[in-house]
Every structure is written in C-alpha cells, then in structure tokens.
Design a protein around this motif. Structure first.
Motif, mmCIF file in Angstrom:
data_model
loop_
_atom_site.group_PDB
_atom_site.id
_atom_site.type_symbol
_atom_site.label_atom_id
_atom_site.label_comp_id
_atom_site.label_asym_id
_atom_site.label_seq_id
_atom_site.Cartn_x
_atom_site.Cartn_y
_atom_site.Cartn_z
ATOM 1 N N LEU A 1 4.828 7.343 1.822
ATOM 2 C CA LEU A 1 4.731 6.250 2.785
ATOM 3 C C LEU A 1 4.267 5.065 2.366
ATOM 4 O O LEU A 1 3.424 4.901 1.237
ATOM 5 C CB LEU A 1 3.534 6.785 3.822
ATOM 6 C CG LEU A 1 3.918 8.297 4.577
ATOM 7 C CD1 LEU A 1 3.078 8.577 5.404
ATOM 8 C CD2 LEU A 1 5.318 8.308 5.477
ATOM 9 N N GLY A 2 4.687 3.867 2.694
ATOM 10 C CA GLY A 2 4.343 2.409 2.339
ATOM 11 C C GLY A 2 4.112 1.830 3.587
ATOM 12 O O GLY A 2 4.666 1.719 4.594
ATOM 13 N N ARG A 3 3.119 0.713 3.499
ATOM 14 C CA ARG A 3 2.949 -0.440 4.259
ATOM 15 C C ARG A 3 2.977 -1.781 3.633
ATOM 16 O O ARG A 3 2.782 -1.949 2.400
ATOM 17 C CB ARG A 3 1.558 -0.333 4.777
ATOM 18 C CG ARG A 3 1.429 0.934 5.735
ATOM 19 C CD ARG A 3 0.024 0.885 6.263
ATOM 20 N NE ARG A 3 -0.271 2.146 7.405
ATOM 21 C CZ ARG A 3 -1.228 2.529 7.663
ATOM 22 N NH1 ARG A 3 -2.280 2.195 7.345
ATOM 23 N NH2 ARG A 3 -1.379 3.342 8.824
ATOM 24 N N PHE B 1 -3.357 1.512 3.692
ATOM 25 C CA PHE B 1 -3.887 3.303 4.189
ATOM 26 C C PHE B 1 -5.530 3.269 3.701
ATOM 27 O O PHE B 1 -5.828 2.748 2.920
ATOM 28 C CB PHE B 1 -3.110 4.011 3.306
ATOM 29 C CG PHE B 1 -1.552 4.173 3.656
ATOM 30 C CD1 PHE B 1 -1.280 4.662 5.116
ATOM 31 C CD2 PHE B 1 -0.571 3.724 2.993
ATOM 32 C CE1 PHE B 1 0.309 4.829 5.495
ATOM 33 C CE2 PHE B 1 0.601 3.820 3.656
ATOM 34 C CZ PHE B 1 1.030 4.047 4.547
ATOM 35 N N THR B 2 -5.962 4.127 4.359
ATOM 36 C CA THR B 2 -7.505 4.586 4.027
ATOM 37 C C THR B 2 -7.582 6.013 3.855
ATOM 38 O O THR B 2 -6.405 6.813 4.131
ATOM 39 C CB THR B 2 -8.274 4.081 5.288
ATOM 40 O OG1 THR B 2 -7.998 5.123 6.316
ATOM 41 C CG2 THR B 2 -8.160 2.980 5.733
ATOM 42 N N ALA B 3 -8.601 6.411 3.318
ATOM 43 C CA ALA B 3 -8.804 7.858 3.082
ATOM 44 C C ALA B 3 -8.840 8.739 4.234
ATOM 45 O O ALA B 3 -8.374 9.767 4.133
ATOM 46 C CB ALA B 3 -10.304 7.900 2.306
ATOM 47 N N ASP B 4 -9.178 8.227 5.308
ATOM 48 C CA ASP B 4 -9.299 8.991 6.575
ATOM 49 C C ASP B 4 -7.793 8.907 6.946
ATOM 50 O O ASP B 4 -7.344 10.252 7.531
ATOM 51 C CB ASP B 4 -10.126 8.345 7.880
ATOM 52 C CG ASP B 4 -11.673 8.218 7.669
ATOM 53 O OD1 ASP B 4 -12.132 9.190 6.594
ATOM 54 O OD2 ASP B 4 -12.399 7.652 8.107
ATOM 55 N N GLU B 5 -6.838 7.847 6.829
ATOM 56 C CA GLU B 5 -5.421 8.192 7.360
ATOM 57 C C GLU B 5 -4.933 9.307 6.494
ATOM 58 O O GLU B 5 -4.096 9.872 6.639
ATOM 59 C CB GLU B 5 -4.825 6.749 7.134
ATOM 60 C CG GLU B 5 -5.333 5.722 8.411
ATOM 61 C CD GLU B 5 -4.777 4.624 8.548
ATOM 62 O OE1 GLU B 5 -4.102 4.196 9.517
ATOM 63 O OE2 GLU B 5 -4.866 3.789 7.424
ATOM 64 N N ALA B 6 -5.322 8.983 5.010
ATOM 65 C CA ALA B 6 -4.725 9.825 4.056
ATOM 66 C C ALA B 6 -4.846 11.476 4.297
ATOM 67 O O ALA B 6 -4.097 12.389 4.283
ATOM 68 C CB ALA B 6 -5.150 9.838 2.758
ATOM 69 N N SER C 1 0.874 -1.306 0.062
ATOM 70 C CA SER C 1 0.061 -0.099 0.045
ATOM 71 C C SER C 1 1.054 1.141 -0.030
ATOM 72 O O SER C 1 1.861 1.309 0.889
ATOM 73 C CB SER C 1 -0.964 0.000 1.299
ATOM 74 O OG SER C 1 -1.774 1.173 1.440
ATOM 75 N N LEU C 2 0.544 2.426 -0.786
ATOM 76 C CA LEU C 2 1.313 3.556 -1.032
ATOM 77 C C LEU C 2 0.568 4.614 -0.732
ATOM 78 O O LEU C 2 -0.864 4.677 -1.160
ATOM 79 C CB LEU C 2 1.976 3.678 -2.362
ATOM 80 C CG LEU C 2 3.096 2.801 -2.735
ATOM 81 C CD1 LEU C 2 3.553 3.253 -4.235
ATOM 82 C CD2 LEU C 2 4.361 3.464 -1.712
ATOM 83 N N LEU C 3 0.921 5.699 -0.149
ATOM 84 C CA LEU C 3 0.495 6.749 0.139
ATOM 85 C C LEU C 3 1.238 7.988 -0.143
ATOM 86 O O LEU C 3 2.319 8.181 0.674
ATOM 87 C CB LEU C 3 -0.268 7.094 1.574
ATOM 88 C CG LEU C 3 -0.572 8.438 1.840
ATOM 89 C CD1 LEU C 3 -2.065 8.723 1.038
ATOM 90 C CD2 LEU C 3 -1.129 8.505 3.358
ATOM 91 N N VAL C 4 1.333 8.859 -1.287
ATOM 92 C CA VAL C 4 2.158 9.740 -1.295
ATOM 93 C C VAL C 4 1.473 11.237 -1.063
ATOM 94 O O VAL C 4 0.511 11.596 -1.695
ATOM 95 C CB VAL C 4 2.486 9.559 -2.959
ATOM 96 C CG1 VAL C 4 3.759 10.844 -3.454
ATOM 97 C CG2 VAL C 4 2.997 8.332 -3.604
ATOM 98 N N LEU C 5 2.115 12.005 -0.360
ATOM 99 C CA LEU C 5 1.425 13.201 0.158
ATOM 100 C C LEU C 5 2.551 14.340 -0.609
ATOM 101 O O LEU C 5 3.687 14.301 -0.322
ATOM 102 C CB LEU C 5 1.481 13.259 1.548
ATOM 103 C CG LEU C 5 0.711 12.218 2.219
ATOM 104 C CD1 LEU C 5 0.958 12.047 3.609
ATOM 105 C CD2 LEU C 5 -0.918 12.759 1.792
ATOM 106 N N PRO C 6 1.942 15.304 -0.977
ATOM 107 C CA PRO C 6 2.766 16.449 -1.525
ATOM 108 C C PRO C 6 3.158 17.327 -0.238
ATOM 109 O O PRO C 6 2.203 17.460 0.760
ATOM 110 C CB PRO C 6 1.772 17.343 -2.352
ATOM 111 C CG PRO C 6 0.628 17.008 -1.981
ATOM 112 C CD PRO C 6 0.473 15.591 -1.524
#
Length: 620
Positions: A346-348, A355-360, A328-333
């Motif tokens: 961030l990766g898991r 990752f979920t939308a709330d966590e994003a 799972s990937l979450l890339v934040l600007p």
C-alpha cells in the motif's frame, strides 16, 4: 505482528565539550524545563478557547527579558551553552520530556524523540511544515496569541484537529514564546503529561470498532468468488481510495511456495492486481503489470516483508518499486494457515497523511482476512486442476469402433468458475459390427464427481461385455451403483448402433434425448422412454428402436450444451432442434458448428461442462 518503519529518531554526532561540562548543561536544561513545566498556573484569560490556560509565574522574568504583557520568554540558547550547540542538541535528544520548537512563522523546526513518542507523530509529519497543515492546526490561534503577548498557554489535545495524523487525546501541551538576542524567534512546545486514561480507553474502543467495521466490509467485498485473480482485484479495489492511494497485490506461484514462512528476498512473485488513484495512474507504467512476474530488490520494503513475514512501514527508497509521487509505503505479508501466499503493498502520496503504526496493525488484520480468501481460491483451483486432468485422462478418444461407424467427441470444462463436472462418454466395440455408445453425467462437481465418473465407465465396460440389450445394461448398472452408498447418482443414455441391420436401440436413465441430424430434414430430438437416474435402485428402464439410415448423424450430449440458468428446459431443447447443422463432411466440423451455435462466446464461458459424442454410419 512486528513492525519496521522508516521513522528514525534524530541523531547527532558526538560533540566535544567546550567551556561548559555535560553536567552543567544538563543542570541548566533541567532548570529551564522545570520553569516551563512546573510553574504555577493562572486562570483562563478572557477570550481564550476552552481547553487553554495561561500559566504565569509571579516572580520576575524567566527569559533574558520580559514584555509588557507580563508573560514569560525563553532564551534557551543563552542559558544552555550557546557556545556548544551540539551538546545542547544531544541533551535535548536524551531528555524524557517532549520538546519541540516552531519559528516565528509557526513552522516546525525541531522536535526531540520524546515528543514524537508522546504524540505518535513522525518527524516527516511536522518538520518544515506550517502548524496549520499538521495535527496541531487546532492550536494555531493559541500559538499566535503566545507570540503576540508572551503569555504561556496550555492546550489539551482531543484527537485529530488538522491535516496530519491525530495526536492522542488528553495530552497537556504547553506553549511558551522563545526570544533570542532581543527578538522573538518562535514558540517552544512541551508535552506535560501522558494522555488521559479515560480518553485513551475511549480511543482504544474506537479503534476496535473501526477494526470490526473494516473487517465486516472486507468480508462482503473480498473473496466473493473462488478465483484467485478476482479475489486479488477485489482486495486492491477495497484498499483504493479509502485506505491508500496505491495498492499492489503479488502472489507466490504455487510451485514456488516456500516450505515455511520466510521464503527469502529473491523469491519470484506473480503480480495479480494493481490499483491507484488518478494522480498516480500515469506513473504505473513503470511497474510490472498484472500477469507478469516480479522479483523485489534486496533491501526493499517488499523484500524485507517477504523474507521476515512481517509488516514493513517505511518511506520509499531507491530500491523500492513504487510510482513516483509515493511518500509512504506499507508492505503487509499475505499469509494463511501458517504459509505465505504473497504481499500487499500500500502506498500514499503527499496529499494523504503517511501510514502510522496503528494503521499498520489495522490493515494487517485486513491482509490476514484477504490472505485466507486468496488461499481458499488457490486450494480450490488446485483441486479443480487435479479433477480436470483426471477427467481429461479418463475421457480419452473413443476406442476404435468398427469400420462401419465414424465417431467424434468433444469435452469442454466450465469456464465461468473453473468447475469440473462429472460429464463422461464411452464407446464399447461389440460383436457382429455393433458399437455401444454411452453418454452420462454424474451429479455434482469436483474431484469426487470425476472419480465416480471413472467408476461408471469401468462398470459400463464390464457389463456391456456381457452383450446385454441397452435397457438391461442400465438395470445392471443401477444395481451395482446403488449398492455403493458413497456413489453419486448419474444420468445415462445408451445407444446401440447396428449398421448391419440399420437400427439404433436406445435406452435412457434420466438423460436428455439425443438429436438425429438427417439430410434435408430438420434436426429431430428422438423420443425415448426415460427411467430414473442410475444409483437410485428403482430400475424400470425401457428401450426403443429407431431406423439407422445412411447419412444420418446421432448426437449425444450433456445438459451443459443446452441448459441456461432461469430458462425452461423445453425452450432449451427447442433451440437445439431449430439448428440447421451440416449433414456431410467431417464430424468434428459438425461438433464445432453445434458449439458455435449454442455456447456463448467465448466458448470458455459455458455455465456448465459439456460433453458431445457424434456417430455416423459409413457407406458400405
């Protein structure tokens, strides 16, 4: 902030209707779902958990056959056109009611889009997994009883019960045994209604509390210095392992910063920090390391985030640069003051829920806070770079002295925090073979101190041209500087070398005493009458004379050479006086010896900037 993610609703290719029309199939589906969601509810069964209810209809069987327990079985395949499964799947996908199916081993086999919407779960969170390994682990006992006796049961969700992402609290979920061709094949799961408003409000309050707690902890641990590298390292360390299994921080080079947000997918970035849990450490060798440049591939999550200035939530693809084992990937600007400064990736792994939308949204707030710290460090570094270049330009090599005097100088900026101070030196060639040496230190740091330093040097050159004695030069300087309310005070030491007469004439405005290095004698700190710093307007400067003997070297310096935090200044000066320094050879070698003895290695680790000026009379 907008979010993109890789959770695509299940789609089906269009099917050609068979013997049963779409309307008929939809009608049958509606009737079946109505039987499941609209039946009368019986009381709690003995031994059932709190929060579970049996639901039985008093009028025969609803499936193709009943069971001895008097429960109900569902045979969806028989009633909904088993001869056209594609049509059945399309209708279920469009149904506004959340429906899912588990097999007889209680593994998730199907869920429609309405089910993922109501529960907040992704398909990857459930499909193929055993119920006890998901957010429905708390309902496993209920599911087994449904399989055993065929009675419908309800379960009110109350948060995270299992290993997966938490289901919103307050959802009423009904379970019904599924039978086909005379055998039990699984359990149908139907979401009956939306979350309870009160519990949903409590959930929102809990999320707000968690957000404030996270940002409070981040404020304490991220941005403790004004160094970009340190700030990025602190951000990665804060994220792993508490929030993610992998954290990568990339920053845009200052010279390549786009004019506005959305710099493009091919933008070059500088890798500033990488951190991971031990299970992913070995795979980090395939990634760019801190200090290296990187361009993210077109279409990757990082490239999309950088191009659009948005958070991207996705499952890793072949175009993404992430270690093997990341699921799972979450890339934040990272953006501050309306300008992008980089990316936080961030990766898991499979061992951690995706990752979920709330966590994003929550981690997006963290990224915004960290981006401000990185931007502050960048602005400070830029300011210090300007000040350092200005100072180096102003502190040129000493002007050409008379042939009877050899000079050498050195300037070292502080290395611990990139602080540029106001240390300065100057030499002025005077008539009759005399040379005026000056060493000063403007109070404060930064561009302002460097600018004030240039004012002092310019004023000194003008006043020294009047051929005044050192103490009167200081008096005139004090008068000129004190008339400027914006000027900062400064210490200053003047030494007038007159080799023809064999004499030093010295005067001090709050500066440390010079060191006299004589062959076959210990280093001596000359006693000089000390007046107040320049710019105070107090005056009262005096001068003293000292013999200028052949072979002697006079060393002028600023406090950064000797002062140490928490140490008495007398002890610092005694350390200088105890040095055994070379009295012959090149003066640059002497300065090297002084720095080697007094500045902790590496030399860039000086607590304050250092200026040195050494003078030695040449033989006639």
């Amino acid at each position: 902030m907008h979010f993109r993610h890789g959770n695509r609703a299940e789609g089906s290719p269009p099917a050609t209707p068979g013997s049963r029309s779409l309307a008929a199939t939809a009608a049958a589906l509606a009737a079946r779902l109505g039987a499941i969601t609209g039946g009368d509810h019986g009381g709690d069964h003995g031994g059932e958990r709190r929060g579970e209810r049996s639901s039985e209809r008093n009028g025969g069987r609803t499936g193709d056959r009943g069971d001895s327990a008097g429960g109900h079985d569902s045979g969806l395949g028989d009633d909904l056109g088993g001869d056209d499964p594609a049509l059945l799947r399309a209708v279920l996908a469009a149904a506004p009611v959340g429906v899912a199916v588990l097999d007889e081993g209680l593994r998730w086999q199907y869920l429609n889009p309405a089910f993922t919407t109501a529960t907040g779960l992704r398909r990857a969170d459930l499909l193929g997994r055993a119920a006890e390994a998901t957010a429905f682990a708390g309902a496993v006992a209920t599911l087994r009883r449904v399989l055993a006796d065929g009675r419908d049961r309800e379960h009110a969700t109350g948060g995270q019960d299992g290993a997966g992402h938490p289901v919103p609290p307050g959802l009423r979920v009904r379970y019904r045994r599924l039978r086909h061709a005379g055998r039990t094949t699984g359990v149908i799961v139907v979401v009956l209604d939306d979350p309870d408003p009160v519990r949903e409000r409590l959930r929102e309050l809990e999320q707000a509390r968690a957000r404030l707690a996270l940002l409070d902890a981040a404020a304490e641990r991220i941005g403790t210095t004004l160094d970009i590298g340190t700030t990025c390292t602190e951000l990665a360390a804060f994220a792993v392992p508490g929030l993610a299994d992998l954290a990568v921080v990339d920053v845009l080079p200052p010279e390549a910063e786009p004019a506005r947000s959305g710099g493009g997918a091919s933008q070059r970035l500088h890798r500033a920090a990488v951190r991971s849990v031990p299970s992913l450490t070995a795979a980090l060798d395939d990634l760019a390391r801190p200090g290296e440049s990187i361009r993210h591939r077109e279409g990757s999550a990082a490239a999309r985030s950088l191009a659009g200035g948005i958070a991207v939530l996705a499952e890793p693809g072949p175009e993404d640069s992430c270690p093997a084992g990341t699921t799972s990937l979450l890339v934040l600007p990272l953006a501050a003051r309306g300008r992008p400064v980089g990316l936080l990736t961030l990766g898991r792994s499979a061992a951690t829920p995706p990752f979920t939308a709330d966590e994003a949204a929550l981690l997006g707030d963290l990224a915004s806070r960290a981006a401000t710290g990185i931007d502050n460090a960048r602005r400070y570094s830029r300011s210090q770079g300007i000040a350092l270049e200005l100072q180096r330009a102003l502190l040129s090599e000493p002007s050409n002295p008379h042939q009877n005097l050899a000079l050498a100088s050195r300037y070292l900026p502080s290395g611990t925090s990139s602080v540029v101070g106001g240390d300065w030196y100057e030499t002025v060639r005077l008539p009759f073979g005399r040379t005026l040496l000056a060493m000063g230190d403007v109070m404060g740091h930064g561009v302002e101190a460097a600018v004030d330093m240039s004012h002092y040097r310019s004023a000194l050159r003008d006043i020294a041209g009047m051929d005044l004695p050192p103490h009167r030069i200081l008096r005139q300087l004090d008068t000129v500087i004190s008339a400027d309310d914006s000027a900062r005070p400064a210490t200053c030491l003047l030494a007038l070398a007159d080799p023809g007469r064999g004499r030093w004439t010295l005067s001090s405005a709050g500066h440390l005493p010079p060191a006299l290095i004589t062959p076959d004698r210990p280093t001596e700190l000359l006693r000089i009458p000390t007046g107040p710093p320049l710019g105070t307007g107090l005056g009262g400067y005096e001068q003293t004379a000292h013999p200028l003997d052949p072979g002697q070297t006079l060393l002028l310096y600023t406090d950064g050479l000797v002062e140490r935090r928490g140490e008495d200044i007398d002890a610092s000066l005694d350390r200088l006086a105890a040095l055994c320094l070379p009295t012959t050879g090149d003066l640059d070698d002497l300065l090297d010896a002084v720095l080697h003895a007094l500045v902790p290695p590496p030399s860039s680790a000086a607590e304050d900037d250092i200026a040195l000026l050494a003078a030695r009379a040449r033989p006639r």
